[in-house]
Design an enzyme around this catalytic site. Structure first.
Site, PDB file in Angstrom:
ATOM      1  N   TYR A 133       0.937  -1.088  -0.051  1.00 46.85           N
ATOM      2  CA  TYR A 133      -0.076   0.055  -0.041  1.00 46.85           C
ATOM      3  C   TYR A 133       0.961   1.060  -0.070  1.00 46.85           C
ATOM      4  O   TYR A 133       1.644   1.285   0.891  1.00 46.85           O
ATOM      5  CB  TYR A 133      -0.797   0.009   1.296  1.00 46.85           C
ATOM      6  CG  TYR A 133      -1.982   1.073   1.248  1.00 46.85           C
ATOM      7  CD1 TYR A 133      -3.218   0.886   0.648  1.00 46.85           C
ATOM      8  CD2 TYR A 133      -1.810   2.362   1.340  1.00 46.85           C
ATOM      9  CE1 TYR A 133      -4.071   1.804   0.916  1.00 46.85           C
ATOM     10  CE2 TYR A 133      -2.455   3.215   1.391  1.00 46.85           C
ATOM     11  CZ  TYR A 133      -3.916   2.987   0.918  1.00 46.85           C
ATOM     12  OH  TYR A 133      -4.987   4.082   0.785  1.00 46.85           O
ATOM     13  N   GLN A 194     -11.027  -0.017   1.105  1.00 44.77           N
ATOM     14  CA  GLN A 194     -11.539  -0.848  -0.280  1.00 44.77           C
ATOM     15  C   GLN A 194     -10.375  -1.587  -0.982  1.00 44.77           C
ATOM     16  O   GLN A 194     -10.337  -2.688  -1.314  1.00 44.77           O
ATOM     17  CB  GLN A 194     -12.207   0.083  -1.182  1.00 44.77           C
ATOM     18  CG  GLN A 194     -11.539   1.136  -1.696  1.00 44.77           C
ATOM     19  CD  GLN A 194     -11.636   2.350  -1.043  1.00 44.77           C
ATOM     20  OE1 GLN A 194     -11.777   2.634   0.188  1.00 44.77           O
ATOM     21  NE2 GLN A 194     -11.609   3.370  -1.931  1.00 44.77           N
ATOM     22  N   ASN A 217      -3.545   6.126   6.211  1.00 44.90           N
ATOM     23  CA  ASN A 217      -4.295   6.846   7.100  1.00 44.90           C
ATOM     24  C   ASN A 217      -4.929   5.951   8.113  1.00 44.90           C
ATOM     25  O   ASN A 217      -4.567   4.724   8.332  1.00 44.90           O
ATOM     26  CB  ASN A 217      -5.204   7.533   6.419  1.00 44.90           C
ATOM     27  CG  ASN A 217      -6.358   7.021   5.593  1.00 44.90           C
ATOM     28  OD1 ASN A 217      -6.582   5.716   5.831  1.00 44.90           O
ATOM     29  ND2 ASN A 217      -6.953   7.776   4.795  1.00 44.90           N
ATOM     30  N   SER A 240       5.304   9.356  13.154  1.00 48.46           N
ATOM     31  CA  SER A 240       6.850   9.226  12.829  1.00 48.46           C
ATOM     32  C   SER A 240       7.575   9.629  14.171  1.00 48.46           C
ATOM     33  O   SER A 240       6.999  10.840  14.717  1.00 48.46           O
ATOM     34  CB  SER A 240       7.331   9.931  11.620  1.00 48.46           C
ATOM     35  OG  SER A 240       8.643   9.655  11.320  1.00 48.46           O
ATOM     36  N   HIS A 331      13.280   6.270  15.131  1.00 43.96           N
ATOM     37  CA  HIS A 331      14.695   6.596  15.050  1.00 43.96           C
ATOM     38  C   HIS A 331      15.459   6.972  16.010  1.00 43.96           C
ATOM     39  O   HIS A 331      14.700   7.786  16.671  1.00 43.96           O
ATOM     40  CB  HIS A 331      14.488   7.581  13.703  1.00 43.96           C
ATOM     41  CG  HIS A 331      13.801   7.510  12.509  1.00 43.96           C
ATOM     42  ND1 HIS A 331      12.328   7.823  12.635  1.00 43.96           N
ATOM     43  CD2 HIS A 331      13.766   6.576  11.287  1.00 43.96           C
ATOM     44  CE1 HIS A 331      11.734   7.412  11.305  1.00 43.96           C
ATOM     45  NE2 HIS A 331      12.693   6.638  10.762  1.00 43.96           N
ATOM     46  N   ASP A 364      15.642   7.613   5.179  1.00 40.67           N
ATOM     47  CA  ASP A 364      14.263   7.594   4.546  1.00 40.67           C
ATOM     48  C   ASP A 364      14.329   7.437   3.202  1.00 40.67           C
ATOM     49  O   ASP A 364      13.379   6.825   2.573  1.00 40.67           O
ATOM     50  CB  ASP A 364      13.734   8.896   4.862  1.00 40.67           C
ATOM     51  CG  ASP A 364      13.197   9.211   6.313  1.00 40.67           C
ATOM     52  OD1 ASP A 364      13.041   8.188   6.981  1.00 40.67           O
ATOM     53  OD2 ASP A 364      12.867  10.364   6.722  1.00 40.67           O
ATOM     54  N   GLU A 418       0.401 -36.722  28.801  1.00 37.90           N
ATOM     55  CA  GLU A 418      -0.586 -35.914  28.123  1.00 37.90           C
ATOM     56  C   GLU A 418      -2.049 -36.664  27.986  1.00 37.90           C
ATOM     57  O   GLU A 418      -2.762 -35.820  27.481  1.00 37.90           O
ATOM     58  CB  GLU A 418      -0.120 -34.976  26.942  1.00 37.90           C
ATOM     59  CG  GLU A 418       1.276 -34.251  27.121  1.00 37.90           C
ATOM     60  CD  GLU A 418       1.481 -33.691  26.062  1.00 37.90           C
ATOM     61  OE1 GLU A 418       0.838 -33.673  24.990  1.00 37.90           O
ATOM     62  OE2 GLU A 418       2.754 -32.575  26.075  1.00 37.90           O
ATOM     63  N   HIS A 423      -1.563 -40.659  19.851  1.00 37.83           N
ATOM     64  CA  HIS A 423      -0.298 -40.033  19.743  1.00 37.83           C
ATOM     65  C   HIS A 423       0.755 -41.013  20.122  1.00 37.83           C
ATOM     66  O   HIS A 423       1.747 -41.456  19.283  1.00 37.83           O
ATOM     67  CB  HIS A 423      -0.060 -38.797  20.644  1.00 37.83           C
ATOM     68  CG  HIS A 423      -0.740 -37.479  19.788  1.00 37.83           C
ATOM     69  ND1 HIS A 423      -1.915 -37.546  19.702  1.00 37.83           N
ATOM     70  CD2 HIS A 423      -0.160 -36.531  19.336  1.00 37.83           C
ATOM     71  CE1 HIS A 423      -2.488 -36.282  19.286  1.00 37.83           C
ATOM     72  NE2 HIS A 423      -1.170 -35.623  18.975  1.00 37.83           N
TER      73      HIS A 423
END
Length: 434
Positions: A133, A194, A217, A240, A331, A364, A418, A423
């Protein structure tokens, strides 16, 4: 009125002041979550029809069909040619450095053989398809394209799918050029919840991905959180941050501009300077006031500094590092003499910038390490985005007859402990048959 607050780490109420400074409201917002949940449901049920409807509504577009939000490979190459030669060379130089750095992160499969012939190991395989994105609109973030797409390509991901909003049909040639340079396979000009839904569930036009990475956002962040489990995500990013530790010997203007470089992101960004030199803190405050007035985004930066910034006085560099480890900044600049000697003391930081000449802004764009970093204190347990985020690890177990006998007896005892008889018998059948 002061442009930024000053704190004293030796003050009795310092801990309370620091907690107040660091407090930040996360992406949890019930109204946003309700809106996002509805969008996710609609896209999951109606595919491209819902994507087109929401994109036209939120981004003021007139899409009619899925082809209207698809960008062809030839269009990406055309954008690469359209950008100014200087910009293209800068993108290519940054991409080369990012790729070279991430080449060092590649993990390889491994195996070892035990004395009885049993083989154990780990197989590394890349994800098949990932979605990135990229924020769009008036702001242009070609660096986000490089930082998200290149590690995926280095990891061996077969297909990288990029979504980027184009409000009012506007999209940056720099972003499209960066996609071409980074080797992005498909680009769709959609954004918001969306777009996240389309990547997570798949539509007629947008393929379903295995992982979604990249900033956005509050709606994008909320959508990523909601689809986690359906797909993997990188992180839920907060504002940031920068924390600078300085011994007082660096040019105050340099440090002030480093703080402003984060403050100009948005009003919630955080800039903190920690130093044992009170005169230097005062000098940086004066530099901030002077340099702030020159910035195009000074109104945003001013709010950030006033609401979330701080200059912190300490009694030593070691004390400054202790505060930094507590904050776990995205940073961290260590602007001191002989910074390497302090590196072993740094426990919590997304990226560490050593020395007086290493501006965070280099990270950056073009230093090489990834700029997608943990925020809001999550550097205590999280790491930067990297090649390893696009690779999967599968365990390998290959028993020899002798190994099956030895392990079968051990497993049988533990399984019965157990209360899991099937098993135990499954493990022991191979013992009896030898």
């Amino acid at each position: 009125m002061a442009v930024i607050r000053q704190l004293d780490s030796l003050a009795p109420d310092f801990d309370a002041q620091l907690e107040l400074l660091l407090a930040w409201e996360s992406v949890a917002d019930h109204r946003v979550e309700e809106t996002v949940a509805e969008i996710l449901r609609e896209v999951r049920a109606h595919g491209d029809v819902a994507v087109i409807s929401y994109t036209n509504q939120f981004d003021r577009r007139q899409l009619q069909a899925a082809g209207d939000f698809m960008v062809s490979a030839s269009e990406l190459q055309a954008a690469r040619e359209r950008v100014a030669p200087e910009a293209r060379r800068a993108l290519e130089a940054a991409a080369e450095r990012v790729r070279a750095y991430h080449d060092h992160q590649k993990q390889e499969s491994w195996q070892y053989r035990e004395a009885d012939g049993t083989v154990l190991g780990q197989q590394i395989t890349p994800m098949e398809r990932v979605g990135i994105y990229v924020p769009g609109g008036k702001a242009s973030y070609p660096s986000s394209v490089l930082m998200n797409a290149i590690p995926a390509k280095v990891a061996g991901v077969e297909e990288v799918v990029m979504v980027v909003p184009a409000p009012d049909n506007q999209i940056s040639d720099l972003v499209l050029a960066a996609a071409a340079i980074a080797g992005v396979d498909r680009v769709f000009t959609i954004g918001g919840a969306q777009a996240v839904a389309a990547l997570a569930y798949g539509t007629e036009a947008v393929p379903r991905v295995d992982k979604i990475v990249g900033p956005g956002n509050i709606f994008v962040a909320s959508a990523k959180r909601a689809v986690f489990g359906q797909v993997a995500i990188d992180m839920i990013a907060g504002p940031s941050e920068i924390l600078v530790i300085c011994d007082g010997e660096t040019d105050p203007d340099w440090i002030a501009m480093d703080l402003l470089s984060q403050a100009e992101h948005d009003e919630q960004a955080q800039s903190i300077l920690v130093s044992p030199d009170q005169e230097f803190l005062d000098a940086v405050e004066r530099a901030l006031e002077k340099l702030l007035a020159e910035l195009p985004r000074r109104e945003i930066a001013a709010v950030s500094l006033k609401e979330r910034g701080a200059l912190v006085a300490v009694d030593s560099i070691e004390s400054a590092i202790a505060i930094s480890n507590r904050i776990a900044p995205e940073h961290l600049e260590l602007s001191v003499a002989n910074p390497e000697k302090y590196l072993p003391l740094i426990r919590n930081a997304g990226a560490i910038f050593l020395g007086r000449h290493t501006a965070e802004a280099l990270g950056d764009y073009c230093a090489g390490p990834n700029h997608v970093l943990p925020t809001s204190g999550t550097a205590r347990f999280s790491s930067p985005l990297g090649v390893y985020d696009f690779q999967k690890r599968s365990s390998i177990i290959y028993c020899s007859p002798e190994g099956a006998k030895t392990l079968g007896r051990v497993a049988g005892i533990l399984a019965r402990g157990e209360g899991l008889e099937a098993h135990a018998r499954s493990a022991e059948y191979r013992v009896r048959n030898k």
